[in-house]
Design a protein around this motif. Structure first.
Motif, mmCIF file in Angstrom:
data_model
loop_
_atom_site.group_PDB
_atom_site.id
_atom_site.type_symbol
_atom_site.label_atom_id
_atom_site.label_comp_id
_atom_site.label_asym_id
_atom_site.label_seq_id
_atom_site.Cartn_x
_atom_site.Cartn_y
_atom_site.Cartn_z
ATOM 1 N N GLY A 157 0.737 -0.847 0.001
ATOM 2 C CA GLY A 157 -0.106 -0.053 0.351
ATOM 3 C C GLY A 157 1.007 1.341 -0.526
ATOM 4 N N LEU A 158 0.319 2.240 -0.236
ATOM 5 C CA LEU A 158 0.624 3.904 0.531
ATOM 6 C C LEU A 158 0.909 4.122 1.715
ATOM 7 C CD1 LEU A 158 -1.071 3.757 -2.582
ATOM 8 C CD2 LEU A 158 -0.843 6.723 -2.201
ATOM 9 N N GLN A 159 2.715 4.850 1.479
ATOM 10 C CA GLN A 159 3.191 5.484 2.852
ATOM 11 C C GLN A 159 3.677 6.893 2.855
ATOM 12 O OE1 GLN A 159 6.820 3.511 4.120
ATOM 13 N NE2 GLN A 159 6.475 4.472 5.998
ATOM 14 N N LEU A 160 2.477 7.675 3.248
ATOM 15 C CA LEU A 160 3.237 8.739 3.826
ATOM 16 C C LEU A 160 4.683 9.087 3.778
ATOM 17 C CD1 LEU A 160 1.994 11.695 3.339
ATOM 18 C CD2 LEU A 160 1.428 11.730 5.972
ATOM 19 N N LEU A 161 5.273 9.839 2.973
ATOM 20 C CA LEU A 161 7.006 10.458 2.980
ATOM 21 C C LEU A 161 6.517 11.554 3.525
ATOM 22 C CD1 LEU A 161 7.828 9.279 -0.131
ATOM 23 C CD2 LEU A 161 8.549 8.306 1.598
ATOM 24 N N LEU A 162 5.474 12.465 3.556
ATOM 25 C CA LEU A 162 6.002 13.727 4.231
ATOM 26 C C LEU A 162 4.224 14.773 3.307
ATOM 27 C CD1 LEU A 162 6.724 15.536 1.536
ATOM 28 C CD2 LEU A 162 8.604 14.861 2.069
ATOM 29 N N LYS A 163 4.137 15.719 4.383
ATOM 30 C CA LYS A 163 3.097 16.895 3.884
ATOM 31 C C LYS A 163 3.190 17.837 4.406
ATOM 32 C CE LYS A 163 1.312 15.227 8.381
ATOM 33 N NZ LYS A 163 0.040 14.709 8.832
ATOM 34 N N TYR A 164 2.712 18.763 3.874
ATOM 35 C CA TYR A 164 2.371 20.370 3.783
ATOM 36 C C TYR A 164 0.644 20.646 4.080
ATOM 37 C CZ TYR A 164 2.854 25.837 2.683
ATOM 38 O OH TYR A 164 3.080 26.862 2.882
ATOM 39 N N PHE A 165 1.095 21.731 4.760
ATOM 40 C CA PHE A 165 0.276 22.580 4.886
ATOM 41 C C PHE A 165 0.055 23.431 5.321
ATOM 42 C CE2 PHE A 165 -2.262 18.534 6.097
ATOM 43 C CZ PHE A 165 -1.386 17.546 6.752
ATOM 44 N N SER A 166 0.987 24.569 6.057
ATOM 45 C CA SER A 166 1.147 25.669 6.542
ATOM 46 C C SER A 166 2.719 26.009 6.777
ATOM 47 C CB SER A 166 -0.221 26.594 7.235
ATOM 48 O OG SER A 166 0.256 25.986 8.263
ATOM 49 N N GLY A 167 2.601 27.094 6.615
ATOM 50 C CA GLY A 167 4.077 27.434 7.588
ATOM 51 C C GLY A 167 6.052 27.410 6.043
ATOM 52 N N ASP A 168 6.499 26.728 7.116
ATOM 53 C CA ASP A 168 7.688 26.486 6.348
ATOM 54 C C ASP A 168 7.725 25.836 4.955
ATOM 55 O OD1 ASP A 168 10.960 25.750 7.056
ATOM 56 O OD2 ASP A 168 11.012 25.907 5.756
ATOM 57 N N THR A 169 8.347 26.347 3.978
ATOM 58 C CA THR A 169 7.807 25.795 2.351
ATOM 59 C C THR A 169 9.031 24.876 2.044
ATOM 60 O OG1 THR A 169 8.995 27.471 1.647
ATOM 61 C CG2 THR A 169 6.680 27.597 1.512
ATOM 62 N N LEU A 170 9.663 24.409 3.037
ATOM 63 C CA LEU A 170 11.082 23.488 2.870
ATOM 64 C C LEU A 170 9.904 21.881 3.453
ATOM 65 C CD1 LEU A 170 12.883 21.481 1.654
ATOM 66 C CD2 LEU A 170 14.180 22.791 3.241
ATOM 67 N N VAL A 171 9.754 21.214 3.637
ATOM 68 C CA VAL A 171 9.323 19.842 4.647
ATOM 69 C C VAL A 171 10.154 18.878 4.288
ATOM 70 C CG1 VAL A 171 7.279 18.942 4.916
ATOM 71 C CG2 VAL A 171 6.732 21.029 3.175
ATOM 72 N N GLN A 172 9.932 18.450 6.012
ATOM 73 C CA GLN A 172 10.998 17.339 6.078
ATOM 74 C C GLN A 172 9.728 16.012 5.889
ATOM 75 O OE1 GLN A 172 14.687 17.200 5.475
ATOM 76 N NE2 GLN A 172 14.243 19.599 5.399
ATOM 77 N N GLY A 173 10.309 14.927 5.783
ATOM 78 C CA GLY A 173 9.799 13.881 5.664
ATOM 79 C C GLY A 173 10.744 12.098 5.746
ATOM 80 N N ILE A 174 10.284 11.276 6.256
ATOM 81 C CA ILE A 174 10.545 10.226 6.165
ATOM 82 C C ILE A 174 11.704 9.641 5.785
ATOM 83 C CG2 ILE A 174 8.704 9.443 7.710
ATOM 84 C CD1 ILE A 174 7.741 7.871 5.608
ATOM 85 N N LYS A 175 13.000 8.809 5.646
ATOM 86 C CA LYS A 175 13.863 7.933 4.905
ATOM 87 C C LYS A 175 14.605 9.192 3.973
ATOM 88 C CE LYS A 175 10.520 4.687 3.797
ATOM 89 N NZ LYS A 175 9.878 3.153 2.289
ATOM 90 N N GLY A 176 14.946 10.276 4.895
ATOM 91 C CA GLY A 176 16.025 11.555 4.362
ATOM 92 C C GLY A 176 15.137 12.385 3.223
ATOM 93 N N PHE A 177 13.983 12.159 3.158
ATOM 94 C CA PHE A 177 13.015 12.724 1.442
ATOM 95 C C PHE A 177 12.820 14.559 2.255
ATOM 96 C CE2 PHE A 177 12.585 10.211 -2.060
ATOM 97 C CZ PHE A 177 12.950 8.876 -1.267
ATOM 98 N N GLU A 178 12.521 15.095 1.093
ATOM 99 C CA GLU A 178 12.136 16.454 1.338
ATOM 100 C C GLU A 178 11.520 16.994 0.053
ATOM 101 O OE1 GLU A 178 15.883 19.499 2.576
ATOM 102 O OE2 GLU A 178 15.670 19.510 0.374
ATOM 103 N N ALA A 179 10.490 18.103 0.314
ATOM 104 C CA ALA A 179 9.873 18.596 0.050
ATOM 105 C C ALA A 179 9.569 20.623 0.177
ATOM 106 C CB ALA A 179 9.013 17.321 -0.764
ATOM 107 N N GLU A 180 9.761 20.928 -1.825
ATOM 108 C CA GLU A 180 9.671 22.515 -1.391
ATOM 109 C C GLU A 180 8.004 23.672 -2.114
ATOM 110 O OE1 GLU A 180 12.946 24.876 -2.384
ATOM 111 O OE2 GLU A 180 12.249 26.824 -2.040
ATOM 112 N N PHE A 181 7.367 23.421 -1.389
ATOM 113 C CA PHE A 181 6.097 23.980 -1.990
ATOM 114 C C PHE A 181 6.475 25.691 -2.681
ATOM 115 C CE2 PHE A 181 1.911 25.644 -2.042
ATOM 116 C CZ PHE A 181 1.642 26.646 -1.530
ATOM 117 N N LYS A 182 6.410 25.488 -3.494
ATOM 118 C CA LYS A 182 6.432 27.103 -4.376
ATOM 119 C C LYS A 182 5.378 27.276 -5.134
ATOM 120 C CE LYS A 182 11.773 26.113 -5.680
ATOM 121 N NZ LYS A 182 12.437 26.514 -6.370
#
Lengths: 116, 114
Positions: A43-68
């Motif tokens: 099944g699907l596993q959540l890596l990371l999520k963004y709701f508000s605040g800092d636009t650079l989000v850290q997740g599990i397994k060393g992943f990150e994402a940037e909201f632009k």
């Protein structure tokens, strides 16, 4: 209506190399954004999520994402991939349903292959 | 801890036959439940969601129906399958109330309609 575009169907990278998976969304309000990973037969596993605040989000397994917001993008990155990162990755945008509920609209996914 | 089960894992059915896919959640009460489908070359699409026993909301018109006979059981059904019903079906749950709560997904059922 909301939508998510993942322009890369398949990406191949060498183990130890950096990774960026692209995601563009369309949503009329401030988006809730997610990255999920699906390993074969699982099944699907959540890596990371963004709701508000800092636009650079850290997740599990060393992943990150940037909201632009200006680019309507939420790209997933990892500085050095491992063979175990081979999987399918899905970007999703959340929108409100009734009863305080949440609907996820997914992109078509990007399949990641890791070569030695 | 909470777990989510789906069965069967794979299913091959002829066109026109009925369908019943089951999803159960353990370790939580009154979850919000969801059915998604992933067709070939497409992202996951929300089919149904439920906030309580007997409460079903449909997101898209289709050949399928859903039921929630018990708090932690969610069933996806069809009376007559179509070729276009083939796909990967995922059940998910989340605790209620806050949109930011994570949705947890089951392992999925791969359905092939021939």
């Amino acid at each position: 209506a909301q939508s998510v575009t993942q322009p890369d169907i398949h990406i191949t990278v060498s183990e130890g190399a950096s990774l960026e998976l692209r995601c563009n969304y369309s949503y009329g309000a401030t988006p809730y954004l997610f990255w999920y990973v699906q390993s074969p037969g699982q099944g699907l596993q959540l890596l990371l999520k963004y709701f508000s605040g800092d636009t650079l989000v850290q997740g599990i397994k060393g992943f990150e994402a940037e909201f632009k917001r200006s680019q309507s993008s939420f790209n997933l990155r990892k500085p050095s991939v491992h063979w175990s990162d081979a999987a399918e990755y899905f970007c999703a945008v959340g929108s409100a349903l009734n009863f305080g509920n949440e609907k996820l609209t997914f992109g078509t996914g990007t399949r990641l292959t890791i070569i030695p | 801890s909470q777990t989510i089960h789906q069965w069967p894992a794979t299913l091959v059915q002829p066109v026109g036959s009925p369908l019943s896919l089951e999803c159960t959640v353990e370790g939580t009460s009154n979850p919000n439940l969801y059915w998604y489908r992933q067709a070939a070359g497409r992202g996951l699409q929300l089919l149904f969601y439920s906030v309580g026993i007997g409460q079903i909301s449909s997101e898209v018109p289709q050949n399928l129906s859903a039921s929630r006979p018990q708090d932690r059981q969610f069933i996806l059904s069809s009376k007559k399958l179509l070729l276009s019903d083939s796909g990967f079906y995922l059940c998910a749950w989340r605790s209620g109330g806050d949109r930011r709560d994570e949705q947890f997904f089951g392992p999925g059922t791969r359905l092939t309609v021939l």
